[in-house]
Scaffold this motif. Structure first.
Motif, PDB file in Angstrom:
ATOM      1  N   LYS A  75     218.085  15.136  59.955  1.00 13.56           N
ATOM      2  CA  LYS A  75     218.660  13.832  60.270  1.00 13.56           C
ATOM      3  C   LYS A  75     220.123  13.979  60.674  1.00 13.56           C
ATOM      4  O   LYS A  75     220.560  13.397  61.671  1.00 13.56           O
ATOM      5  CB  LYS A  75     218.521  12.916  59.049  1.00 13.56           C
ATOM      6  CG  LYS A  75     219.095  11.533  59.214  1.00 13.56           C
ATOM      7  CD  LYS A  75     218.860  10.713  57.940  1.00 13.56           C
ATOM      8  CE  LYS A  75     219.345   9.289  58.093  1.00 13.56           C
ATOM      9  NZ  LYS A  75     219.047   8.479  56.895  1.00 13.56           N
ATOM     10  N   PHE A  84     213.762   8.515  59.576  1.00 13.93           N
ATOM     11  CA  PHE A  84     213.712   9.688  58.702  1.00 13.93           C
ATOM     12  C   PHE A  84     213.369   9.248  57.290  1.00 13.93           C
ATOM     13  O   PHE A  84     213.808   8.193  56.838  1.00 13.93           O
ATOM     14  CB  PHE A  84     215.071  10.412  58.696  1.00 13.93           C
ATOM     15  CG  PHE A  84     215.300  11.282  59.904  1.00 13.93           C
ATOM     16  CD1 PHE A  84     214.959  12.620  59.878  1.00 13.93           C
ATOM     17  CD2 PHE A  84     215.862  10.749  61.051  1.00 13.93           C
ATOM     18  CE1 PHE A  84     215.181  13.428  60.983  1.00 13.93           C
ATOM     19  CE2 PHE A  84     216.072  11.539  62.171  1.00 13.93           C
ATOM     20  CZ  PHE A  84     215.737  12.881  62.135  1.00 13.93           C
ATOM     21  N   MET A 132     217.670   6.842  62.916  1.00 14.35           N
ATOM     22  CA  MET A 132     218.100   7.321  61.590  1.00 14.35           C
ATOM     23  C   MET A 132     217.230   6.705  60.491  1.00 14.35           C
ATOM     24  O   MET A 132     216.928   7.353  59.494  1.00 14.35           O
ATOM     25  CB  MET A 132     219.574   7.000  61.349  1.00 14.35           C
ATOM     26  CG  MET A 132     220.551   7.767  62.235  1.00 14.35           C
ATOM     27  SD  MET A 132     220.509   9.557  61.998  1.00 14.35           S
ATOM     28  CE  MET A 132     219.501  10.113  63.366  1.00 14.35           C
TER      29      MET A 132
END
Length: 184
Positions: A148, A181, A178
């Motif tokens: 990430k 993840f 983001m």
């Protein structure tokens, strides 16, 4: 000859392109970078595409009607064509993507094919962020091959130096990526 899989169809297409490259390039092979659905397929084996997108720094005279027929897992014939309209400058791409690219195959010592690294593949899909891009990104994340933090770092760098897009929209897309993840 009919390819037995999507992966084999891509290799057959690269072999056809290699035929257009003069043997003089055996001293310094032409490098090309597979991106788009073809690259996602190699990492995830989760999707096929009806076209092949390549980043190629050299001009190669690729036949206008280049396509390969392949047999899918259901025994049906499909075809994949070379996308002459693909242009990497329309998307987001980190300037050092070549350094992270993964060697896939060398053909006749004159044509080297690389896959965009999975992080760079995600970055390349952030600006357009269509439904298939979101699915591709999620599938790449699910492989566990990307961090990430690294994706954010590369995307942030690319956004800061990129042109031709609305930064606030691309940053919103990055925020969504983001969130894709898993929480650690």
């Amino acid at each position: 000859m009919i390819a037995k899989s999507f992966s084999e169809a891509i290799v057959q297409m690269m072999e056809e392109i290699a035929k257009q490259i003069p043997d003089s390039h055996k001293q310094e092979p032409v490098r090309a970078y597979l991106t788009g659905g073809g690259a996602v397929h190699y990492y995830c084996n989760s999707r096929v595409s009806d076209d092949v997108d390549l980043i190629m720094p050299f001009v190669v005279n690729i036949p206008r009607d280049l396509f390969v027929v392949w047999l899918n897992s259901e025994g049906k014939l499909e075809q994949v064509h070379y996308d002459h309209t693909y242009n990497s400058t329309f998307g987001l791409l980190h300037e050092d993507y070549e350094d992270r690219a993964v060697h896939m195959i060398t053909i006749e010592d004159k044509f080297e094919i690389y896959l965009l690294a999975p992080e760079d593949l995600i970055v390349s899909k952030i600006s357009r962020f269509a439904q298939n891009d979101e699915e591709d990104i999620q599938n790449i994340i699910n492989t566990g091959k990307v961090s990430k933090e690294r994706v954010y770092e590369l995307a942030d760098d690319a956004i800061r130096v990129g042109v031709g897009f609305r930064e606030e929209w691309v940053r919103m897309n990055l925020d969504e990526v983001m969130e894709m993840f898993p929480n650690e």
